[in-house]
Design a protein around this motif. Structure first.
Motif, mmCIF file in Angstrom:
data_model
loop_
_atom_site.group_PDB
_atom_site.id
_atom_site.type_symbol
_atom_site.label_atom_id
_atom_site.label_comp_id
_atom_site.label_asym_id
_atom_site.label_seq_id
_atom_site.Cartn_x
_atom_site.Cartn_y
_atom_site.Cartn_z
ATOM 1 N N SER C 104 0.806 -1.235 0.000
ATOM 2 C CA SER C 104 0.000 0.000 0.000
ATOM 3 C C SER C 104 0.836 1.280 0.000
ATOM 4 O O SER C 104 0.322 2.355 0.312
ATOM 5 C CB SER C 104 -1.017 -0.006 1.147
ATOM 6 N N ASP C 203 0.632 -0.923 15.137
ATOM 7 C CA ASP C 203 -0.307 -0.793 14.018
ATOM 8 C C ASP C 203 -0.621 0.688 13.779
ATOM 9 O O ASP C 203 -0.077 1.576 14.432
ATOM 10 C CB ASP C 203 -1.591 -1.583 14.350
ATOM 11 N N THR C 204 -1.467 0.940 12.812
ATOM 12 C CA THR C 204 -1.875 2.297 12.470
ATOM 13 C C THR C 204 -3.385 2.318 12.281
ATOM 14 O O THR C 204 -4.011 1.280 12.145
ATOM 15 C CB THR C 204 -1.204 2.762 11.156
ATOM 16 N N PRO C 301 -5.592 4.337 7.063
ATOM 17 C CA PRO C 301 -4.513 4.091 8.022
ATOM 18 C C PRO C 301 -3.157 4.155 7.313
ATOM 19 O O PRO C 301 -3.033 3.755 6.161
ATOM 20 C CB PRO C 301 -4.809 2.671 8.513
ATOM 21 N N ILE C 305 3.595 -0.003 8.921
ATOM 22 C CA ILE C 305 3.319 -0.524 10.264
ATOM 23 C C ILE C 305 4.583 -1.200 10.784
ATOM 24 O O ILE C 305 5.485 -1.522 10.013
ATOM 25 C CB ILE C 305 2.116 -1.505 10.248
ATOM 26 N N SER D 249 -11.345 1.704 -0.365
ATOM 27 C CA SER D 249 -12.022 1.517 0.924
ATOM 28 C C SER D 249 -12.807 2.754 1.359
ATOM 29 O O SER D 249 -13.667 2.666 2.234
ATOM 30 C CB SER D 249 -10.993 1.158 1.994
ATOM 31 N N PHE D 251 -14.583 6.075 2.816
ATOM 32 C CA PHE D 251 -14.821 6.544 4.183
ATOM 33 C C PHE D 251 -14.830 5.393 5.181
ATOM 34 O O PHE D 251 -14.435 5.567 6.325
ATOM 35 C CB PHE D 251 -16.145 7.327 4.249
ATOM 36 N N GLY D 253 -12.923 2.879 5.131
ATOM 37 C CA GLY D 253 -11.544 2.438 5.371
ATOM 38 C C GLY D 253 -10.896 3.107 6.564
ATOM 39 O O GLY D 253 -9.923 2.584 7.119
ATOM 40 N N VAL D 254 -11.413 4.272 6.961
ATOM 41 C CA VAL D 254 -10.771 4.976 8.078
ATOM 42 C C VAL D 254 -10.904 4.197 9.375
ATOM 43 O O VAL D 254 -10.161 4.443 10.325
ATOM 44 C CB VAL D 254 -11.337 6.407 8.278
ATOM 45 N N GLU D 255 -11.834 3.283 9.431
ATOM 46 C CA GLU D 255 -12.029 2.530 10.666
ATOM 47 C C GLU D 255 -11.108 1.305 10.757
ATOM 48 O O GLU D 255 -11.094 0.615 11.769
ATOM 49 C CB GLU D 255 -13.499 2.096 10.787
ATOM 50 N N GLN D 256 -10.372 1.053 9.698
ATOM 51 C CA GLN D 256 -9.496 -0.121 9.701
ATOM 52 C C GLN D 256 -8.111 0.204 10.263
ATOM 53 O O GLN D 256 -7.657 1.345 10.231
ATOM 54 C CB GLN D 256 -9.349 -0.659 8.282
ATOM 55 N N PHE D 257 -7.456 -0.834 10.716
ATOM 56 C CA PHE D 257 -6.050 -0.733 11.102
ATOM 57 C C PHE D 257 -5.188 -0.944 9.846
ATOM 58 O O PHE D 257 -5.624 -1.621 8.895
ATOM 59 C CB PHE D 257 -5.686 -1.786 12.146
ATOM 60 N N GLY D 258 -4.010 -0.405 9.866
ATOM 61 C CA GLY D 258 -3.094 -0.585 8.741
ATOM 62 C C GLY D 258 -2.869 -2.054 8.415
ATOM 63 O O GLY D 258 -2.792 -2.445 7.244
ATOM 64 N N SER D 259 -2.778 -2.864 9.441
ATOM 65 C CA SER D 259 -2.520 -4.287 9.221
ATOM 66 C C SER D 259 -3.675 -4.975 8.490
ATOM 67 O O SER D 259 -3.481 -5.989 7.832
ATOM 68 C CB SER D 259 -2.256 -4.978 10.567
ATOM 69 N N HIS D 261 -5.820 -3.079 6.400
ATOM 70 C CA HIS D 261 -6.088 -2.282 5.196
ATOM 71 C C HIS D 261 -5.024 -2.484 4.130
ATOM 72 O O HIS D 261 -5.319 -2.420 2.924
ATOM 73 C CB HIS D 261 -6.169 -0.796 5.591
ATOM 74 N N ASN D 262 -3.784 -2.745 4.537
ATOM 75 C CA ASN D 262 -2.704 -2.866 3.544
ATOM 76 C C ASN D 262 -2.968 -3.995 2.548
ATOM 77 O O ASN D 262 -3.411 -5.078 2.927
ATOM 78 C CB ASN D 262 -1.361 -3.115 4.246
#
Lengths: 360, 360, 360, 360
Positions: C104, C203-204, C301, C305, D249, D251, D253-259, D261-262
């Motif tokens: 990403s 994490d992020t 995010p 990470i 993702s 709006f 997607g903002v609720e996800q963690f990077g781990s 979402h990546n």
């Protein structure tokens, strides 16, 4: 993007000489300008074929239709589209050149650039495209009239015949009273005769159009790349057949010393800052200084001649290109309104751009 | 927007003659070009002050620093910013003109346009801005070298002294062996003497720079407004002190008949389409035809002379402007690399634009 | 051309995260604006790393230097170049990813587009580029202050934690008193805790920034393509990590009936035209109607990470990408000044463009 | 300049809803593209009024005429102008609103911006302008077909009714078999009923159009300001009635963690670089990564309702605006081809721009 010109006042033209129509969208025309359709049409008439014995005898009415952007006789601030339907299209006149490259025309370069071309009458490379510029220029002139900027062009040279009188000593409007558009009737008569002779010889000849812009406020033009004279130069060089542009003292000015060439400032009786001479051609550092702007534009002889010429076809074979159709022996009389139109478009654009640079 | 030039290959310059720095961002440089910093510096040296007795004696090293866009010696495709810190700034040299308008300078027009100006050495209107163009032009030349396009300019006129030899008969690289940058040593010697004499008279003189572009593929340039010569013209007219531009047969071409002026096509032994003459200056319908492109650029005499001149101040009072500081008696030797730089920028831009017009 | 934004007020940025410098040229700043360098620096401080425990712990001072365009403390109307030298460059931190594509991130797409990339810290794709936007935005804010336009952004969501209060009921300036930049202290505390937890988990998390523009005169924005909200949308979507933009009623508005959603006009006591509700978000037909403009911007995010991730290298081999270096667990607190900066740039541009459309 | 969109592939539209004609100039269409007029007309039919019971019952044939740029059935590389003459113009339907401002329309903002407006049917602010976009988009689709890029949009929400199925599980072409253009027939039926009910209540409702772009090569889009999704966003937000844009993702997607979402990279069996998930929506760092691009566009409820509304006139007096004429109860079915058209225009533009960035 190459069919668009301007930044705030912006024209985009379309159309080929033997397609359905030629036209223009003018974007950025200020609202509330009264649109005088008769004036637009009269400008078209100054450019149109068949207007005299020294231009092409094609008959085209070039009747302009306004498609958008005008409501109750006034501009609305939205794009003004204008169009002329092509009439007198003798496409067959061109079948003999479909596979061959006319000397000093754009046939070869278009073919190579696009791999394909509309060979009828030059297609998009035809000077017929300039009618769209004249229509847009007529709008630009209406806008300039409201801020008292006046543009006048005239023929100052045909082949070896030069009008050497300084523009200030000329009665420029008189240019419109003769068919060559030269303000000096005696010189005009010689030019007309010269063109007529050239035409009889099945040949063509070049010329120069001079242009004067009066009433320009101080401050138009941008420093560095978009200098007022740089844009005027580009606008002129974008006209078909143009080979050179000079303003103010131009090429002759290089022979002068700085002490001769410099334009000394003084304050006139009203306290306005003026210059004693005007070698600067009304522009200093790319920005108008309030004096008259004047410049000269060189046009080459028309490439289509009635004499047979040797050339090659798209297979590389030697062929003969015969001059057919009805063509101009010299472009300058019809170029006068085109030069004015492009100058008007440049000036309106800078006028509007200038409003955007200051916060107050 | 007036400080940006180009469409795909785009330069934006900044800086005043007596500010902190002068520089440029070059956007659109293709990736993977090896960046030869020494070459950039050598181009800077061709433009820099103090390089000979016939130019200004200001001492500036004009050392370029690359700020971005280059990684491991190669362009990355991201913006390349380059900058020169201003050194030898004798701002005090200009305190005497803070309130007065130098004849034929941009003092008055900037003051009126912006209501305020940096009066030190002309500020943004100073030709010092052109060092940024030369740096960008050096990048452009590196790109052109990869596609075998070569640009060479030289001085062809100083005041009344003209080099009339056709460019094909000249050894153009020889221009770099003398301080006036004229390829004919005998004419060069006369030009140098003329300038030296002019300098002793505290005066300045104009000149002409000629430029030749070889190796241009067929098809560069866009029809209608962005004709190749229209952009070259704008680029040249945007250089300080330029008053005119002509290409190919130029202003002289207007005296020819079409039958003389037309460039007849033929196929050479390799089957390439060529023209027998080149009055078109390598451009037909605004598009390169594969022949050499050549043009001429007129520079007026430098406005700053060492002779006292009458002018007015910002209150409209008559004042004397005395020439102080160290200035060029003639700009053309230093203008040669600037003309080349702007030509290179235009050619790269059209080269890249041309890639975008076809799908295959 | 992709590194330039704006039409009349135009910014061009340069620089990579681990190159020599990052900076911007602002072209089109009106003259005579007093330039408050301390204010520019304070805006830089709102964006800079290391400002709190919930952002990256990199230490960079981000000290801005003005290179041009300012004289005697005021803008001159010429380009204002500004630059930050890169300091704390731990390029070695990135050698482990030189040949591999971080999930990403833009590593793969840059590599493919350019055939070559500066892999250090993301190079040009790094959010470090946004410091140039903040510097330019600070100038824009100074200009807007003179015409009473005020822009304020704040964090309205972090992961699942939403601030649902209408902006009118918030004390927005209070956002600057906490490190997450949320105007509601209770919600802010929860957000900070959530981010801290996320960071501890290596994490992020994503978030939303809301923005309100007050004091906008009627008439800004252009019809058709350059609608005010379309430009605001593009400006926001051009910020790193942004995935969505909505204004006024936004995505929720689609569930309403026209009879609910329409904003009824009325004349207030001063005779001003106002609307009773503001689902339009201050914009009708792409043009400001004088009500507050408000919009929301979604940030994904952060892609970096601290957890090991599977990926591939430039040979297509499966590799592990380990999170190294110092990175943000959530971008929104540092994104607030960036959102404001881009909004300010858009608003100044339209303010100046609007001056150019009318002749009077 | 606000009526032009695009950089290399550039459209300029003109025309008001009740003027003479609406049309477009497409500049930058590559040469040698076979122009299928029937296809253009079929796209027009997807947008035109009167196509079903859930859209406006105005009857307009929207017959397109090609005015230029096409020769022997193929594009020539010159501007393609296309135009539709306005027919069924019941201008009198609008006399009742000449002096009054319809709620949530552009009447007031146009009046204030231009000091004057064409009140007939919204004039230039009418969605009738979008027929020009659809015509240009049809050209763009023909170009994309040659490079195997495919764009499909569909209705995914009407008021509260959402189609939640992932686009991969849908048979998108099925959308064209029902009048709401939703690929799921069961959901479509509910949506149609909902709109019908709304129409009977003299009201209107909003909706969402989703769009998927397949076959995009890696590398389209420019870093920094002209990110691929930023341009798509601007293009969508420039369509009448649009209030929001999100891609990948979005709006949520903002609720996800990077781990979560990546999108992890892997090499597929052919050695192509792919991602295991596609939260990135096919775009990383503003540049296409070869995965499907997908995005959602929010449309507000149509402002014209058949219920009487209170408003004011241009004198500030309270008046009643009654809904007259024939209007859409929901724009989304007719918006589907407009979304596709704008997406196609953006994709062609980036495809051509991408050719210009590399020398090889």
């Amino acid at each position: 993007m190459s069919n668009t010109y301007g930044t705030i006042f912006r024209i985009t033209t379309f159309g080929e000489s033997h397609g359905n129509a030629v036209g223009v969208i003018v974007d950025g025309c200020p609202p509330n300008i009264e649109i005088d359709e008769a004036f637009i049409q009269s400008e078209m008439a100054r450019r149109k074929p068949g207007q005299s014995k020294i231009v092409t005898q094609r008959q085209e009415d070039d009747e302009i239709e306004i498609l958008s952007g005008v409501f109750e006789g006034k501009s609305t601030g939205t794009p003004i589209a204008m169009m002329v339907r092509n009439a007198d299209q003798r496409s067959k006149d061109y079948s003999h050149i479909a596979d061959r490259f006319r000397p000093s025309h754009a046939d070869y370069t278009y073919q190579e650039k696009y791999g394909f071309r509309d060979y009828r009458g030059g297609g998009r490379s035809s000077a017929r495209e300039t009618l769209a510029r004249v229509a847009a220029g007529a709008l630009a002139k209406m806008i300039l009239a409201k801020v008292n900027i006046k543009i006048q062009a005239y023929v100052s040279q045909v082949g070896p015949l030069k009008l050497t009188t300084d523009y200030k000593a000329l009665n420029i409007p008189n240019a419109e009273t003769n068919i060559i558009r030269c303000p000096d009737d005696a010189v005009a008569a010689k030019m007309i005769e010269f063109i007529d002779e050239t035409r009889k010889n099945k040949d063509t000849i070049g010329g120069v159009v001079s242009c004067v812009i009066e009433g320009v406020p101080v401050g138009l033009g941008e420093p560095v790349f978009d200098k007022l004279h740089a844009e005027l130069g580009k606008a002129m060089l974008s006209i078909n057949a143009v080979k050179g542009f000079e303003y103010g003292s131009g090429f002759e000015g290089v022979e002068q010393f700085g002490s001769q060439h410099n334009d000394k400032f003084y304050a006139d009786e009203q306290g306005n800052v003026r210059t004693q001479t005007n070698n600067s051609g009304g522009i200093q550092g790319g920005i108008s200084n309030g004096e008259d702007i004047y410049f000269r534009v060189a046009f080459k002889p028309v490439a289509t001649i009635m004499i047979d010429q040797e050339s090659i076809n798209d297979k590389g074979e030697t062929v003969t290109v015969s001059g057919k159709g009805r063509h101009d022996p010299c472009v300058v009389p019809r170029a006068v309104p085109i030069v004015e139109a492009m100058a008007a478009i440049v000036m309106v654009d800078f006028y509007l751009r200038n409003k955007a640079i200051r916060l107050d």
